[in-house]
Design a protein around this motif. Structure first.
Motif, PDB file in Angstrom:
ATOM      1  N   PRO A  99      56.052  52.439  45.275  1.00 47.38           N
ATOM      2  CA  PRO A  99      57.061  53.010  46.176  1.00 47.38           C
ATOM      3  C   PRO A  99      56.737  54.434  46.628  1.00 47.38           C
ATOM      4  CG  PRO A  99      57.809  53.167  43.919  1.00 47.38           C
ATOM      5  CD  PRO A  99      56.492  52.427  43.878  1.00 47.38           C
ATOM      6  N   SER A 100      55.716  54.575  47.450  1.00 51.64           N
ATOM      7  CA  SER A 100      55.327  55.913  47.886  1.00 51.64           C
ATOM      8  C   SER A 100      55.449  56.098  49.383  1.00 51.64           C
ATOM      9  CB  SER A 100      53.900  56.221  47.442  1.00 51.64           C
ATOM     10  OG  SER A 100      52.995  55.423  48.160  1.00 51.64           O
ATOM     11  N   GLY A 101      56.185  55.219  50.067  1.00 49.90           N
ATOM     12  CA  GLY A 101      56.372  55.382  51.494  1.00 49.90           C
ATOM     13  C   GLY A 101      55.132  55.015  52.276  1.00 49.90           C
ATOM     14  N   THR A 102      54.901  55.701  53.375  1.00 50.63           N
ATOM     15  CA  THR A 102      53.789  55.359  54.255  1.00 50.63           C
ATOM     16  C   THR A 102      52.509  56.110  53.914  1.00 50.63           C
ATOM     17  OG1 THR A 102      54.515  57.035  55.839  1.00 50.63           O
ATOM     18  CG2 THR A 102      55.305  54.781  56.186  1.00 50.63           C
ATOM     19  N   VAL A 103      52.576  57.003  52.947  1.00 47.52           N
ATOM     20  CA  VAL A 103      51.393  57.737  52.498  1.00 47.52           C
ATOM     21  C   VAL A 103      51.220  57.514  50.999  1.00 47.52           C
ATOM     22  CG1 VAL A 103      50.292  59.985  52.246  1.00 47.52           C
ATOM     23  CG2 VAL A 103      51.684  59.495  54.276  1.00 47.52           C
ATOM     24  N   VAL A 104      50.089  56.946  50.617  1.00 45.48           N
ATOM     25  CA  VAL A 104      49.854  56.743  49.192  1.00 45.48           C
ATOM     26  C   VAL A 104      49.375  58.058  48.582  1.00 45.48           C
ATOM     27  CG1 VAL A 104      49.471  54.271  49.217  1.00 45.48           C
ATOM     28  CG2 VAL A 104      47.563  55.796  49.714  1.00 45.48           C
ATOM     29  N   THR A 105      49.951  58.381  47.463  1.00 40.43           N
ATOM     30  CA  THR A 105      49.649  59.629  46.783  1.00 40.43           C
ATOM     31  C   THR A 105      49.239  59.357  45.344  1.00 40.43           C
ATOM     32  OG1 THR A 105      51.909  59.893  46.004  1.00 40.43           O
ATOM     33  CG2 THR A 105      51.413  60.745  48.203  1.00 40.43           C
TER      34      THR A 105
END
Length: 127
Positions: A99-105
């Motif tokens: 669950p990191s949105g549209t940018v993987v971190t």
């Protein structure tokens, strides 16, 4: 159900491409990741990709050698592995839904944040 495939035996400096496919579900809306576990070692992060495919994140140990990608039409995520080393020998697992949105971190480098896991594919690199 996620299923990784494409593993096998390869000589050092060789290449392999792993695939992760799903049956009965679409992967298109999930951030995906690859992890690996070598004999006697803990599972470690390899790479992650956003659901759009536009954002990727790699472990330092594979940066520049491995590439994660996805094909929405084929409902498949790939891990292209080049310049393989004996220390890359491991069972490789794909995982879905970080669950990191549209940018993987770096959040997606932690296995506990992935909600679905597949069976692994063994990669053996000989020296």
């Amino acid at each position: 159900q996620l299923q990784a495939s494409g593993g096998g035996l390869v000589q050092a400096a060789g290449s392999l491409r792993l695939s992760c496919a799903a049956s009965g579900r679409t992967l298109g809306s999930y951030n995906m990741g690859w992890f690996r576990q070598a004999p006697g070692k803990e599972r470690e992060f390899v790479a992650a990709i956003s659901w759009t495919g536009a954002s990727t994140y790699y472990a330092d140990s594979v940066k520049g050698r491995f590439a994660i990608s996805r094909d929405h039409a084929k409902n498949t995520v790939y891990l292209q592995m080049n310049s393989l080393k004996p220390e890359d020998t491991a069972i490789y697992y794909c995982a879905a839904d970080c669950p990191s949105g549209t940018v993987v971190t770096a959040l997606c480098s932690q296995s506990r944040f992935f909600r679905s896991w597949g069976q692994g594919s063994l990669v053996t690199v000989s020296s």
